[in-house]
Design a protein around this motif. Structure first.
Motif, mmCIF file in Angstrom:
data_model
loop_
_atom_site.group_PDB
_atom_site.id
_atom_site.type_symbol
_atom_site.label_atom_id
_atom_site.label_comp_id
_atom_site.label_asym_id
_atom_site.label_seq_id
_atom_site.Cartn_x
_atom_site.Cartn_y
_atom_site.Cartn_z
ATOM 1 N N HIS A 115 -8.134 -0.204 -7.680
ATOM 2 C CA HIS A 115 -9.243 -0.859 -8.368
ATOM 3 C C HIS A 115 -9.492 -0.194 -9.726
ATOM 4 O O HIS A 115 -9.616 -0.869 -10.758
ATOM 5 N N ALA A 145 0.831 -1.210 0.000
ATOM 6 C CA ALA A 145 0.000 0.000 0.000
ATOM 7 C C ALA A 145 0.861 1.254 0.000
ATOM 8 O O ALA A 145 0.578 2.211 -0.723
ATOM 9 N N LYS A 202 -11.127 -6.905 -8.819
ATOM 10 C CA LYS A 202 -11.044 -7.378 -7.431
ATOM 11 C C LYS A 202 -9.946 -8.426 -7.260
ATOM 12 O O LYS A 202 -9.158 -8.369 -6.310
ATOM 13 N N ALA A 227 -6.467 -6.903 -7.601
ATOM 14 C CA ALA A 227 -6.104 -6.208 -6.367
ATOM 15 C C ALA A 227 -5.705 -7.204 -5.283
ATOM 16 O O ALA A 227 -4.749 -6.981 -4.539
ATOM 17 N N ILE A 260 -6.650 4.436 3.587
ATOM 18 C CA ILE A 260 -6.437 3.174 2.869
ATOM 19 C C ILE A 260 -7.552 2.924 1.863
ATOM 20 O O ILE A 260 -7.327 2.312 0.815
ATOM 21 N N ASN A 261 -8.743 3.438 2.126
ATOM 22 C CA ASN A 261 -9.846 3.231 1.183
ATOM 23 C C ASN A 261 -9.646 4.003 -0.113
ATOM 24 O O ASN A 261 -10.076 3.566 -1.178
ATOM 25 N N ILE A 272 -3.606 -5.565 -1.891
ATOM 26 C CA ILE A 272 -4.032 -4.227 -1.510
ATOM 27 C C ILE A 272 -5.518 -4.175 -1.216
ATOM 28 O O ILE A 272 -6.098 -3.126 -1.154
ATOM 29 N N ILE A 273 -6.177 -5.271 -1.057
ATOM 30 C CA ILE A 273 -7.616 -5.211 -0.804
ATOM 31 C C ILE A 273 -7.886 -5.067 0.680
ATOM 32 O O ILE A 273 -7.066 -5.333 1.508
ATOM 33 N N HIS A 290 -6.669 4.430 -1.416
ATOM 34 C CA HIS A 290 -5.691 3.599 -2.117
ATOM 35 C C HIS A 290 -6.356 2.384 -2.753
ATOM 36 O O HIS A 290 -6.036 2.009 -3.884
ATOM 37 N N ARG A 291 -7.277 1.795 -2.046
ATOM 38 C CA ARG A 291 -7.990 0.632 -2.593
ATOM 39 C C ARG A 291 -8.782 1.011 -3.836
ATOM 40 O O ARG A 291 -8.776 0.296 -4.845
ATOM 41 N N THR A 292 -9.466 2.149 -3.751
ATOM 42 C CA THR A 292 -10.273 2.611 -4.885
ATOM 43 C C THR A 292 -9.390 2.961 -6.072
ATOM 44 O O THR A 292 -9.684 2.592 -7.218
#
Length: 94
Positions: free
Chosen positions: A52, A7, A85, A88, A44-45, A93-94, A47-49
């Motif tokens: 994705h 991350a 998904k 990731a 972190i959300n 990184i999920i 980064h996840r988005t």
């Protein structure tokens, strides 16, 4: 010395705010639209988005040329979401 997390490595390689543009993007069809980090309660959300959306962008016809013509709730759409998904997940990184 500990190895940096995936991350943090990902975050260092992204612009800090606004629309994230995928390297090589020539127009909005090859860009990854991501709201600014301030839109998220937890960093972190964001980064996840961002990851994705970048993974969706790999399917563009100038890249891996995946069929992204599916509309919401179609099998093609579900497949593309699964690709993002699972990609990731492989990148941890999920």
């Amino acid at each position: 010395m500990t190895e940096p997390s995936p991350a943090s490595t990902f975050a260092r390689n992204l612009p800090p705010a606004g629309e994230l543009v995928v390297p090589g993007a020539v127009d909005t069809r090859t860009a990854a639209p991501v709201p600014p980090p301030q839109s998220y309660f937890d960093p972190i959300n964001w980064h996840r988005t961002a990851l994705h959306e970048c993974l969706h962008a790999t399917g563009h016809k100038t890249r891996l040329n995946r069929d992204q013509s599916g509309s919401f709730r179609s099998k093609k759409y579900a497949f593309e979401e699964l690709v993002a998904k699972m990609s990731a997940a492989f990148l941890r990184i999920i």
